[in-house]
Write a protein that holds these residues in place. Structure first.
Motif, short mmCIF file in Angstrom:
data_model
loop_
_atom_site.label_atom_id
_atom_site.label_comp_id
_atom_site.label_asym_id
_atom_site.label_seq_id
_atom_site.Cartn_x
_atom_site.Cartn_y
_atom_site.Cartn_z
N MET A 36 0.84 -1.18 0.00
CA MET A 36 0.00 0.00 0.00
C MET A 36 0.89 1.24 0.00
SD MET A 36 -2.74 1.39 2.82
CE MET A 36 -4.05 0.29 2.34
N GLY A 37 0.49 2.23 -0.77
CA GLY A 37 1.25 3.47 -0.85
C GLY A 37 0.95 4.38 0.32
N GLY B 124 4.33 1.00 -2.32
CA GLY B 124 4.41 0.02 -1.24
C GLY B 124 5.83 -0.41 -0.91
N ASN B 125 6.72 -0.33 -1.88
CA ASN B 125 8.12 -0.71 -1.65
C ASN B 125 8.95 0.43 -1.07
OD1 ASN B 125 8.54 0.98 -3.83
ND2 ASN B 125 9.33 -0.60 -5.19
N GLY B 126 8.32 1.59 -0.84
CA GLY B 126 9.00 2.73 -0.25
C GLY B 126 9.58 3.72 -1.26
N GLN B 127 9.55 3.38 -2.52
CA GLN B 127 10.12 4.26 -3.54
C GLN B 127 9.23 5.48 -3.76
OE1 GLN B 127 10.79 2.41 -7.36
NE2 GLN B 127 11.65 4.25 -8.24
N VAL B 128 9.86 6.66 -3.83
CA VAL B 128 9.12 7.89 -4.11
C VAL B 128 8.69 7.88 -5.58
CG1 VAL B 128 9.24 10.41 -4.24
CG2 VAL B 128 10.34 9.20 -2.34
N ALA C 45 1.72 4.44 -13.89
CA ALA C 45 0.83 3.35 -13.48
C ALA C 45 0.87 3.15 -11.97
CB ALA C 45 1.22 2.06 -14.21
N SER C 46 2.04 3.29 -11.38
CA SER C 46 2.18 3.13 -9.93
C SER C 46 1.44 4.24 -9.18
CB SER C 46 3.66 3.11 -9.56
OG SER C 46 3.82 2.84 -8.18
N ALA D 232 -3.84 5.53 -0.58
CA ALA D 232 -2.61 5.72 0.20
C ALA D 232 -2.91 6.37 1.54
CB ALA D 232 -1.62 6.58 -0.59
N ILE D 233 -2.26 5.88 2.57
CA ILE D 233 -2.41 6.48 3.90
C ILE D 233 -1.59 7.77 3.96
CG2 ILE D 233 -2.86 4.27 5.03
CD1 ILE D 233 0.06 4.42 6.08
N ILE D 234 -1.88 8.59 4.95
CA ILE D 234 -1.10 9.82 5.14
C ILE D 234 -0.21 9.63 6.36
CG2 ILE D 234 -1.23 12.27 5.74
CD1 ILE D 234 -3.84 12.40 4.15
N ASP D 235 1.07 9.83 6.16
CA ASP D 235 2.08 9.75 7.21
C ASP D 235 2.61 11.17 7.44
OD1 ASP D 235 4.21 9.30 8.90
OD2 ASP D 235 5.31 8.00 7.52
#
Length: 110
Positions: free
Chosen positions: A1-2, A21-25, A94-95, A103-106
């Motif tokens: 999940m983003g 989801g993999n942490g990539q910006v 696409a991502s 996407a959640i907000i952090d």
């Protein structure tokens, strides 16, 4: 999940990065003077990322592909990194389409 990671720049402006989801910006915002405006930017990405015509596929002066995501008024609400190939850029788009809506907000500013 983003997730949308909200941070504060050294100049006091707020910005967000959309991370896959993999942490990539996968998308970086412009600077905002208030957190409320930054959160509005996040919501604009959620909405506009679902419309392919809002993605402005570009090429830098050195030939590297990238994209901007634009709001309905034409304003840029986020930009990608520079990619090596147009195929990689299109995968980045696409991502964003997949990750942005849920996407959640952090919020790392508090």
């Amino acid at each position: 999940m983003g997730k949308f990671v909200i941070t504060k720049r050294t100049n006091g402006e707020f910005q967000f990065n959309l991370r896959a989801g993999n942490g990539q910006v996968i998308l970086t915002s412009e600077g905002y003077t208030t957190k409320a405006a930054c959160l509005n930017g996040v919501e604009s990405v959620r909405i506009n990322s679902q419309d392919d015509s809002r993605f402005d596929r570009r090429e830098s002066s050195n030939g590297r592909p990238y994209f901007n995501l634009r709001a309905s008024n034409g304003q840029i609400i986020g930009s990608s990194e520079m990619y090596e190939t147009t195929s990689a850029r299109d995968s980045g788009i696409a991502s964003v389409k997949v990750n942005a809506p849920d996407a959640i907000i952090d919020d790392q500013t508090s």
